[in-house]
Design a protein around this motif. Structure first.
Motif, PDB file in Angstrom:
ATOM      1  N   ASP A 154       0.814  -1.220   0.000  1.00  0.00           N
ATOM      2  CA  ASP A 154       0.000   0.000   0.000  1.00  0.00           C
ATOM      3  C   ASP A 154       0.844   1.266   0.000  1.00  0.00           C
ATOM      4  O   ASP A 154       0.316   2.376  -0.157  1.00  0.00           O
ATOM      5  CB  ASP A 154      -0.981  -0.003   1.172  1.00  0.00           C
ATOM      6  N   ASN A 188       2.396  -7.712   4.113  1.00  0.00           N
ATOM      7  CA  ASN A 188       1.995  -7.049   2.874  1.00  0.00           C
ATOM      8  C   ASN A 188       3.185  -6.620   2.028  1.00  0.00           C
ATOM      9  O   ASN A 188       3.158  -5.580   1.380  1.00  0.00           O
ATOM     10  CB  ASN A 188       1.117  -5.829   3.209  1.00  0.00           C
ATOM     11  N   ASN A 214       2.951 -12.336   0.607  1.00  0.00           N
ATOM     12  CA  ASN A 214       1.660 -12.097   1.244  1.00  0.00           C
ATOM     13  C   ASN A 214       0.934 -10.855   0.762  1.00  0.00           C
ATOM     14  O   ASN A 214       0.113 -10.290   1.490  1.00  0.00           O
ATOM     15  CB  ASN A 214       1.864 -11.996   2.763  1.00  0.00           C
ATOM     16  N   ALA A 215       1.218 -10.400  -0.475  1.00  0.00           N
ATOM     17  CA  ALA A 215       0.572  -9.192  -0.978  1.00  0.00           C
ATOM     18  C   ALA A 215      -0.407  -9.461  -2.115  1.00  0.00           C
ATOM     19  O   ALA A 215      -0.981  -8.516  -2.661  1.00  0.00           O
ATOM     20  CB  ALA A 215       1.618  -8.177  -1.431  1.00  0.00           C
ATOM     21  N   THR A 246      -4.698 -14.872  -2.796  1.00  0.00           N
ATOM     22  CA  THR A 246      -4.988 -13.452  -2.917  1.00  0.00           C
ATOM     23  C   THR A 246      -6.163 -13.021  -2.048  1.00  0.00           C
ATOM     24  O   THR A 246      -6.124 -11.964  -1.418  1.00  0.00           O
ATOM     25  CB  THR A 246      -5.262 -13.104  -4.388  1.00  0.00           C
ATOM     26  N   LYS A 248      -7.000 -13.800   0.709  1.00  0.00           N
ATOM     27  CA  LYS A 248      -6.658 -13.684   2.125  1.00  0.00           C
ATOM     28  C   LYS A 248      -5.619 -12.584   2.372  1.00  0.00           C
ATOM     29  O   LYS A 248      -5.056 -12.497   3.460  1.00  0.00           O
ATOM     30  CB  LYS A 248      -6.145 -15.016   2.644  1.00  0.00           C
ATOM     31  N   THR A 249      -5.373 -11.754   1.368  1.00  0.00           N
ATOM     32  CA  THR A 249      -4.443 -10.639   1.510  1.00  0.00           C
ATOM     33  C   THR A 249      -5.222  -9.326   1.475  1.00  0.00           C
ATOM     34  O   THR A 249      -6.425  -9.294   1.198  1.00  0.00           O
ATOM     35  CB  THR A 249      -3.402 -10.638   0.385  1.00  0.00           C
ATOM     36  N   ALA A 250      -4.511  -8.221   1.726  1.00  0.00           N
ATOM     37  CA  ALA A 250      -5.150  -6.901   1.693  1.00  0.00           C
ATOM     38  C   ALA A 250      -5.573  -6.502   0.282  1.00  0.00           C
ATOM     39  O   ALA A 250      -6.430  -5.635   0.108  1.00  0.00           O
ATOM     40  CB  ALA A 250      -4.192  -5.859   2.262  1.00  0.00           C
ATOM     41  N   GLN A 251      -4.961  -7.115  -0.733  1.00  0.00           N
ATOM     42  CA  GLN A 251      -5.295  -6.874  -2.138  1.00  0.00           C
ATOM     43  C   GLN A 251      -5.127  -5.408  -2.535  1.00  0.00           C
ATOM     44  O   GLN A 251      -5.916  -4.856  -3.293  1.00  0.00           O
ATOM     45  CB  GLN A 251      -6.715  -7.357  -2.452  1.00  0.00           C
ATOM     46  N   ASP A 252      -4.081  -4.781  -2.020  1.00  0.00           N
ATOM     47  CA  ASP A 252      -3.839  -3.394  -2.383  1.00  0.00           C
ATOM     48  C   ASP A 252      -2.559  -3.231  -3.197  1.00  0.00           C
ATOM     49  O   ASP A 252      -2.047  -2.132  -3.343  1.00  0.00           O
ATOM     50  CB  ASP A 252      -3.805  -2.501  -1.147  1.00  0.00           C
ATOM     51  N   SER A 256      -3.387  -7.075  -8.535  1.00  0.00           N
ATOM     52  CA  SER A 256      -3.660  -8.314  -7.794  1.00  0.00           C
ATOM     53  C   SER A 256      -3.838  -9.437  -8.802  1.00  0.00           C
ATOM     54  O   SER A 256      -4.205  -9.212  -9.952  1.00  0.00           O
ATOM     55  CB  SER A 256      -4.920  -8.171  -6.934  1.00  0.00           C
TER      56      SER A 256
END
Length: 552
Positions: A154, A188, A214-215, A246, A248-252, A256
């Motif tokens: 992010d 992230n 993990n991003a 994906t 389960k990640t912040a997806q920012d 993605s």
């Protein structure tokens, strides 16, 4: 001037991670593999003067693996020959921060040039945007205790890549990258660290990815050799902790990816030859090592590939193969829909040699050969599938309908999970199985009674050793095709060893018997000839020609 544009929860895997530890003997076998044929002298991937890129694999470009002497142990790289470069730059002396406090991205971009070697002393190098350098000739990056540290997704200023060297339309030539750790341990921070595309002359060594990716974006590494005559080597690449799905990640991150990252990717633009030596890839949500429908050759030598969704190793392209590798499925995450060991998507002269595939928690096939494969060989390979509740049944080695000729030579297949050990579906080219040992406690109650299921005409089974004491009327070999040969070998199973539903089937020189007292051979339909066999409890079926058999 070349284009320059700015734009741990698990410990590292070790040989004893799986319950069977892959056996010490396989490690010895991996140390020196030789395939029939002799090595041919030809160009290597070395720099114009660089012996440091010698990998002890001298082979014609795009060579069939039958022509290559494959050794999993390449000699260590010599000290970096600084004389091969016009400029050698210590990046810290040039002003880059190695404390992790300030981003090096912009300054690093300014240092990149043709005939230039960048040396990274020990320290932490923070990056928060893409560094891109294309169309180069003779460029190197060497770390000595150097760790690359990405900003969180992010906060990353560009798309989720750290270092992009070359593109398919503006590839580099002669690239040396060695000696870096990439720190993904912070939340992230997983992204593509190295994106490398060359025409020829790639050498990458000793890259370690620490932490989980993990991003939810591209996986850690992408490599292409875009010239069909080009050659490259990557050695000792470690990404053991894999990645997170994906969702389960912040997806920012930008962008993605749908399911999750691939560990090590080759794109459809790869057309040369890449050797991947002694590398470690852990549990990724997508494939581990994935050659994505390229025409190029990928030769995997040694290393460990584990727990990836879709496939741990997935190859296509003529002459590609896996030699002396260790493949394992030891865990099933809730989102793992199918974890195949090795998957061949296409190409001819594909090989799996002297490798070990251990499915301690099977959730897919050990070897999956798809319809577009022209020909393949599985030689001297050990496969074990334990019982597991992820799937009701597993076909451990699957040869799809329409796949080309396959040779299975030697090796062993142990199946303790319900299903077929070897499934051969219809096709125009034969499957030949020689000297394979098939064992296991799987029952015949579910997933198919026959451990070996043959629905393809013209197949041959020579000198097999099959012993299947599991219950449920488990059978050794089911033949459901015409013109099949069974010559030599021993077949023992809880139910009748051989079932035949085909014409022109010849069975000779075998010993067969059922633990439950059933007949040795049942010709249900079609016609068969049985010659010089030892058949406990005899034969059933009316269309049978016999001579020289014994019936103890």
């Amino acid at each position: 001037m070349p284009e320059r544009e700015e734009a741990s929860t698990l410990s590292r895997l070790s040989p004893d991670v799986s319950r069977r530890s892959f056996l010490g003997t396989t490690g010895a076998a991996a140390a020196s593999l030789s395939v029939s044929g002799t090595a041919s002298a030809a160009g290597s991937c070395s720099r114009q003067s660089g012996s440091e890129l010698d990998t002890s694999v001298e082979a014609p470009k795009k060579a069939a693996t039958t022509e290559v002497e494959l050794e999993t142990e390449a000699p260590e790289s010599q000290s970096v020959p600084e004389g091969d470069y016009d400029k050698v730059i210590d990046v810290v002396e040039a002003g880059l921060d190695n404390t992790g406090g300030e981003s090096i991205s912009s300054q690093l971009s300014d240092l990149m040039d043709d005939n230039t070697l960048l040396k990274f002393p020990e320290g932490r190098y923070f990056m928060d945007e893409l560094v891109r350098f294309t169309g180069f000739k003779n460029f190197g990056m060497i770390g000595d205790g150097a760790t690359l540290v990405p900003a969180p997704a992010d906060e990353y200023k560009t798309e989720a890549r750290m270092i992009k060297l070359g593109t398919y339309y503006s590839a580099g030539q002669n690239l040396h990258v060695e000696g870096f750790t990439v720190d993904f341990t912070a939340p992230n921070t997983g992204l593509r660290a190295f994106d490398l595309t060359v025409t020829d002359g790639l050498f990458v060594k000793d890259i370690v990815f620490e932490g989980v990716h993990n991003a939810g974006t591209w996986g850690p590494m992408h490599v292409d050799i875009v010239n069909s005559d080009g050659y490259g080597v990557v050695k000792n690449i470690e990404m053991p902790e894999g990645g997170i799905f994906t969702k389960k990640t912040a997806q920012d991150a930008m962008p993605s990816v749908e399911n999750g990252p691939t560990g090590f990717l080759l794109s459809p633009y790869h057309s040369g030859r890449l050797d991947v030596i002694d590398s470690v890839i852990g549990a990724f949500p997508d494939n581990g090592l994935y050659d994505s429908e390229s025409p190029g050759q990928v030769v995997v030598k040694g290393g460990r590939y584990q727990d990836c969704n879709s496939a741990c190793v997935r190859l296509t392209g003529d002459g590609s193969g896996v030699y002396g590798a260790k493949v394992a499925i030891t865990q099933n995450r809730e989102d793992d829909e199918g974890q195949h060991g090795i998957r061949f998507d296409g190409g001819s002269d594909l090989k799996i040699v002297n490798s070990v595939i251990e499915l301690d928690k099977p959730n897919g096939r050990g070897i999956n050969i798809l319809p577009s494969v022209g020909s393949a060989t599985i030689e001297g390979t050990k496969i074990v599938a334990q019982d597991n509740n992820a799937r009701s049944s597993i076909d451990v080695v699957h040869i799809a309908e329409g796949a080309g000729e396959v040779l299975i030579k030697g090796g062993s297949l142990t199946q303790n999970h319900a299903g077929q050990a070897l499934q051969i579906l219809d096709g125009d080219a034969p499957v030949v199985v020689e000297g394979l040992k098939v064992t296991g406690d799987a029952s015949g109650e579910t997933g198919g009674r026959n451990a070996i299921y043959c629905k393809r005409g013209g197949c041959e089974f020579r000198d097999l050793d099959v012993d299947l004491p599991g219950g449920g009327h488990r059978r050794a070999l089911g033949i459901f095709a015409d013109d099949v040969l069974v010559d030599g070998g021993e077949y023992a199973s809880s139910g009748r060893p051989l079932t035949i539903e085909g014409s022109g089937v010849l069975v000779k020189n075998i010993t067969a018997g059922a633990y439950d007292g059933d007949v040795a051979v049942d010709v249900v339909d079609g016609a068969a000839e049985l010659v010089n066999n030892t058949l406990y409890e005899g034969i059933s079926g009316s269309q049978v020609a016999t001579s020289g058999n014994k019936y103890p």
